[in-house]
Design a protein around this motif. Structure first.
Motif, short mmCIF file in Angstrom:
data_model
loop_
_atom_site.label_atom_id
_atom_site.label_comp_id
_atom_site.label_asym_id
_atom_site.label_seq_id
_atom_site.Cartn_x
_atom_site.Cartn_y
_atom_site.Cartn_z
N PHE A 37 0.84 -1.20 0.00
CA PHE A 37 0.00 0.00 0.00
C PHE A 37 0.88 1.25 0.00
CE2 PHE A 37 -2.37 3.29 2.30
CZ PHE A 37 -3.46 3.42 1.46
N ALA A 38 1.93 1.24 0.83
CA ALA A 38 2.83 2.40 0.91
C ALA A 38 3.56 2.61 -0.42
CB ALA A 38 3.82 2.22 2.04
N VAL A 39 4.03 1.53 -1.02
CA VAL A 39 4.71 1.64 -2.31
C VAL A 39 3.75 2.18 -3.37
CG1 VAL A 39 5.77 0.32 -4.18
CG2 VAL A 39 6.45 -0.09 -1.81
N GLY A 40 2.53 1.69 -3.35
CA GLY A 40 1.52 2.18 -4.28
C GLY A 40 1.23 3.65 -4.09
N GLY A 45 0.03 7.52 -6.29
CA GLY A 45 -0.83 8.47 -5.62
C GLY A 45 -1.80 7.80 -4.69
N SER A 46 -2.70 8.58 -4.24
CA SER A 46 -3.64 8.07 -3.25
C SER A 46 -4.63 7.11 -3.89
CB SER A 46 -4.39 9.24 -2.62
OG SER A 46 -5.32 9.76 -3.54
N MET A 116 2.28 16.38 -14.40
CA MET A 116 3.20 15.88 -13.37
C MET A 116 2.76 14.48 -12.98
SD MET A 116 5.44 18.16 -13.07
CE MET A 116 6.33 17.53 -11.68
N GLU A 117 3.74 13.61 -12.74
CA GLU A 117 3.43 12.22 -12.45
C GLU A 117 2.50 12.09 -11.25
OE1 GLU A 117 6.56 9.58 -11.06
OE2 GLU A 117 7.63 11.32 -10.32
N ARG A 118 1.68 11.06 -11.30
CA ARG A 118 0.80 10.78 -10.20
C ARG A 118 1.60 10.15 -9.07
NH1 ARG A 118 -3.32 7.97 -14.37
NH2 ARG A 118 -1.36 7.66 -15.44
N GLY A 119 1.28 10.52 -7.87
CA GLY A 119 1.98 9.98 -6.72
C GLY A 119 2.32 11.07 -5.74
N ILE A 120 2.70 10.65 -4.57
CA ILE A 120 3.02 11.62 -3.52
C ILE A 120 4.31 12.35 -3.84
CG2 ILE A 120 3.65 11.82 -1.08
CD1 ILE A 120 1.69 9.54 -0.53
N ALA A 122 5.83 13.47 -6.62
CA ALA A 122 5.73 13.81 -8.05
C ALA A 122 6.90 14.70 -8.44
CB ALA A 122 4.41 14.50 -8.33
N ILE A 123 7.97 14.07 -8.94
CA ILE A 123 9.14 14.85 -9.35
C ILE A 123 9.36 14.78 -10.86
CG2 ILE A 123 10.32 14.72 -7.13
CD1 ILE A 123 11.95 12.39 -8.25
N ASP A 124 8.66 13.88 -11.51
CA ASP A 124 8.80 13.73 -12.96
C ASP A 124 7.48 14.07 -13.64
OD1 ASP A 124 11.47 12.80 -12.89
OD2 ASP A 124 10.77 10.78 -12.39
N SER A 125 7.49 13.97 -14.96
CA SER A 125 6.27 14.16 -15.74
C SER A 125 5.86 12.82 -16.35
CB SER A 125 6.50 15.16 -16.87
OG SER A 125 6.73 16.45 -16.35
N GLU A 126 4.58 12.71 -16.66
CA GLU A 126 4.10 11.53 -17.38
C GLU A 126 3.80 11.96 -18.81
OE1 GLU A 126 1.23 8.87 -15.59
OE2 GLU A 126 1.80 9.55 -13.59
N TRP A 127 4.09 11.07 -19.74
CA TRP A 127 3.97 11.34 -21.16
C TRP A 127 3.27 10.16 -21.83
CZ3 TRP A 127 6.56 15.79 -23.13
CH2 TRP A 127 7.40 16.43 -22.22
N LEU A 128 2.47 10.45 -22.84
CA LEU A 128 1.93 9.40 -23.71
C LEU A 128 2.81 9.37 -24.95
CD1 LEU A 128 -0.28 7.37 -24.61
CD2 LEU A 128 -1.44 9.32 -25.68
N VAL A 129 3.35 8.20 -25.25
CA VAL A 129 4.20 8.05 -26.43
C VAL A 129 3.53 7.07 -27.39
CG1 VAL A 129 6.37 8.68 -25.32
CG2 VAL A 129 5.60 6.31 -25.23
N VAL A 130 3.68 7.35 -28.69
CA VAL A 130 3.01 6.57 -29.73
C VAL A 130 4.03 6.21 -30.81
CG1 VAL A 130 1.15 6.55 -31.44
CG2 VAL A 130 0.87 7.85 -29.31
N ARG A 131 3.95 4.97 -31.30
CA ARG A 131 4.83 4.52 -32.38
C ARG A 131 3.97 3.97 -33.52
NH1 ARG A 131 8.58 1.17 -29.77
NH2 ARG A 131 9.86 3.02 -29.52
#
Length: 146
Positions: A37-40, A45-46, A116-120, A122-131
């Motif tokens: 739970f803590a790792v999640g 995030g919550s 910004m990435e989900r989670g407590i 949040a130091i990175d960004s989340e991106w959608l990548v497509v190929r």
């Protein structure tokens, strides 16, 4: 004069070591149960994050994200429904709008900043990548972090 000896205090019953072992076992079990739970929480995030999701809406997605989290809330629905599977680049452009200009993820054909990435932490960004494959159809897509 007799032999004066100090009286021996009554022996207190010793708590068996089993009592300590039981405490240790209970604490260990609680820690092991709460660890995932803590790792999640740190990673995703919550638990409320799941309830913040919203259905994919192309019009809302195409608005430049800024600090709004609309894309981040809709991307799971987009991926779950596999809406991009087999689409051509013009179809993806029509659905998602112009890609985000970035020098990151050069091995992908299209990149969209989600927020910004989900989670407590949040130091990175989340991106959608497509190929796209050699026929010009979407062959792979996923969420990545920088």
């Amino acid at each position: 004069m007799g032999d004066e000896s100090t009286p021996t205090p009554p022996c207190e019953p010793k708590r068996p070591r089993m009592h300590l072992l039981l405490k240790f076992a209970v604490v260990t079990l609680v820690v092991l149960l709460l660890s995932p739970f803590a790792v999640g929480m740190l990673s995703y995030g919550s638990p409320l994050e799941y309830f913040r999701r919203r259905p994919f809406d192309s019009e809302v997605w195409r608005v430049p994200p800024g600090w709004k989290e609309d894309r981040l809330r809709m991307v799971d629905d987009l991926l779950d429904k596999k809406l991009l599977v087999g689409m051509t680049r013009p179809e993806v452009d029509a659905l998602l709008g112009p890609e985000t200009e970035t020098s990151k993820f050069n091995s992908w054909d299209l990149v969209y900043w989600l927020g910004m990435e989900r989670g407590i932490l949040a130091i990175d960004s989340e991106w959608l990548v497509v190929r796209f494959d050699t026929k010009g159809k979407v062959s792979d897509f996923k969420i990545v972090r920088d």
